[in-house]
Design an enzyme around this catalytic site. Sequence first.
Site, PDB file in Angstrom:
ATOM      1  N   SER A  46       0.922  -1.189  -0.053  1.00  0.00           N
ATOM      2  CA  SER A  46       0.021  -0.197  -0.007  1.00  0.00           C
ATOM      3  C   SER A  46       0.622   1.263  -0.028  1.00  0.00           C
ATOM      4  O   SER A  46       2.055   1.290   0.200  1.00  0.00           O
ATOM      5  CB  SER A  46      -1.092   0.017   1.488  1.00  0.00           C
ATOM      6  OG  SER A  46      -1.601  -1.072   1.218  1.00  0.00           O
TER       7      SER A  46
HETATM    8  N1  SAM Z   1      -0.599  -4.579   3.745  1.00  0.00           N
HETATM    9  C1  SAM Z   1      -0.007  -5.142   2.801  1.00  0.00           C
HETATM   10  C2  SAM Z   1       1.496  -5.001   2.649  1.00  0.00           C
HETATM   11  O1  SAM Z   1       2.054  -4.388   3.428  1.00  0.00           O
HETATM   12  O2  SAM Z   1       1.975  -5.281   1.681  1.00  0.00           O
HETATM   13  C3  SAM Z   1      -0.617  -4.887   1.473  1.00  0.00           C
HETATM   14  C4  SAM Z   1      -1.811  -5.249   1.669  1.00  0.00           C
HETATM   15  S1  SAM Z   1      -2.536  -5.477  -0.158  1.00  0.00           S
HETATM   16  C5  SAM Z   1      -3.026  -3.891  -0.565  1.00  0.00           C
HETATM   17  C6  SAM Z   1      -4.224  -6.322   0.193  1.00  0.00           C
HETATM   18  C7  SAM Z   1      -4.031  -7.698   0.480  1.00  0.00           C
HETATM   19  O3  SAM Z   1      -5.065  -8.517   1.143  1.00  0.00           O
HETATM   20  C8  SAM Z   1      -3.501  -8.540  -0.583  1.00  0.00           C
HETATM   21  O4  SAM Z   1      -2.313  -9.295  -0.547  1.00  0.00           O
HETATM   22  C9  SAM Z   1      -4.411  -9.730  -0.702  1.00  0.00           C
HETATM   23  O5  SAM Z   1      -4.280 -10.991  -1.228  1.00  0.00           O
HETATM   24  C10 SAM Z   1      -4.983  -9.694   0.648  1.00  0.00           C
HETATM   25  N2  SAM Z   1      -6.460 -10.325   0.892  1.00  0.00           N
HETATM   26  C11 SAM Z   1      -7.555 -10.039   0.448  1.00  0.00           C
HETATM   27  N3  SAM Z   1      -8.524 -10.450   0.641  1.00  0.00           N
HETATM   28  C12 SAM Z   1      -8.157 -11.376   1.785  1.00  0.00           C
HETATM   29  C13 SAM Z   1      -8.836 -12.147   2.700  1.00  0.00           C
HETATM   30  N4  SAM Z   1     -10.149 -12.494   2.791  1.00  0.00           N
HETATM   31  N5  SAM Z   1      -8.061 -12.640   3.631  1.00  0.00           N
HETATM   32  C14 SAM Z   1      -6.736 -12.443   3.856  1.00  0.00           C
HETATM   33  N6  SAM Z   1      -6.194 -11.790   2.865  1.00  0.00           N
HETATM   34  C15 SAM Z   1      -6.928 -10.987   1.844  1.00  0.00           C
END
Ligand code: SAM
Length: 193
Positions: A46
């Site tokens: 992000s």
């Molecule tokens: N916070 C992360 C970082 O520091 O790199 C980036 C997050 S990225 C914007 C969003 C993440 O949420 C993705 O890796 C995606 O696979 C994950 N995601 C989406 N739905 C999810 C779920 N139901 N449970 C766990 N992870 C999920």
Amino acid sequence: MGRGIYDKKVLEAFAKVPREEFVPPEYKHLAYEDYPLPIGAGQTISQPYMVAIMLQEMHLKGDEKVLEVGAGSGYVVALLAQICREVWGIERIESLAIQAQERLRKLGYTNAHIVVGDGTKGLPSEAPFDAILVSAAAKKVPQALLEQLAEGGRLVIPLESNYVQILTIIEKKKGKFIEREAGPCIFVPLIEE
Ligand code: SAM
């Protein structure tokens, strides 16, 4: 960082965690730019400014046990590990979760853990959490996350309605949930299994 980020703990965490360690080699030269970057599997790390706003909205003091849903590269988990007592991250994509856990181990974090799973169900085995951060946009607040929030705790979550995402803060006070909006945001979708 400026731009309304005044929480010293948040600013110190950003100064300590090397973002270049959380992005693929071809993006390392862009690691300190203020925008999201690809991390593989169609996901992104992000925008740092948005992460700072979310961390500041968690109002952390240092002794908390917290959960991040959507751990991705592990960067936000590392920032939280600098600020709190214990951090759990959930990531649904196994390859990302494995890489993230390995990075955190290499960087020496012993209070940060990443598990593979559907974060919309929270992490009942480790609940309750003093704060929960959701790093993907939900259509509605997952009930499990509300149930796993400790009294006095905060849930910070991007909520999407009519193609607009709003960063939303939900505080649990005397068993009641008090909701507030903290401005627009842009996140990948939170995917329910
Ligand atoms: N916070 C992360 C970082 O520091 O790199 C980036 C997050 S990225 C914007 C969003 C993440 O949420 C993705 O890796 C995606 O696979 C994950 N995601 C989406 N739905 C999810 C779920 N139901 N449970 C766990 N992870 C999920």
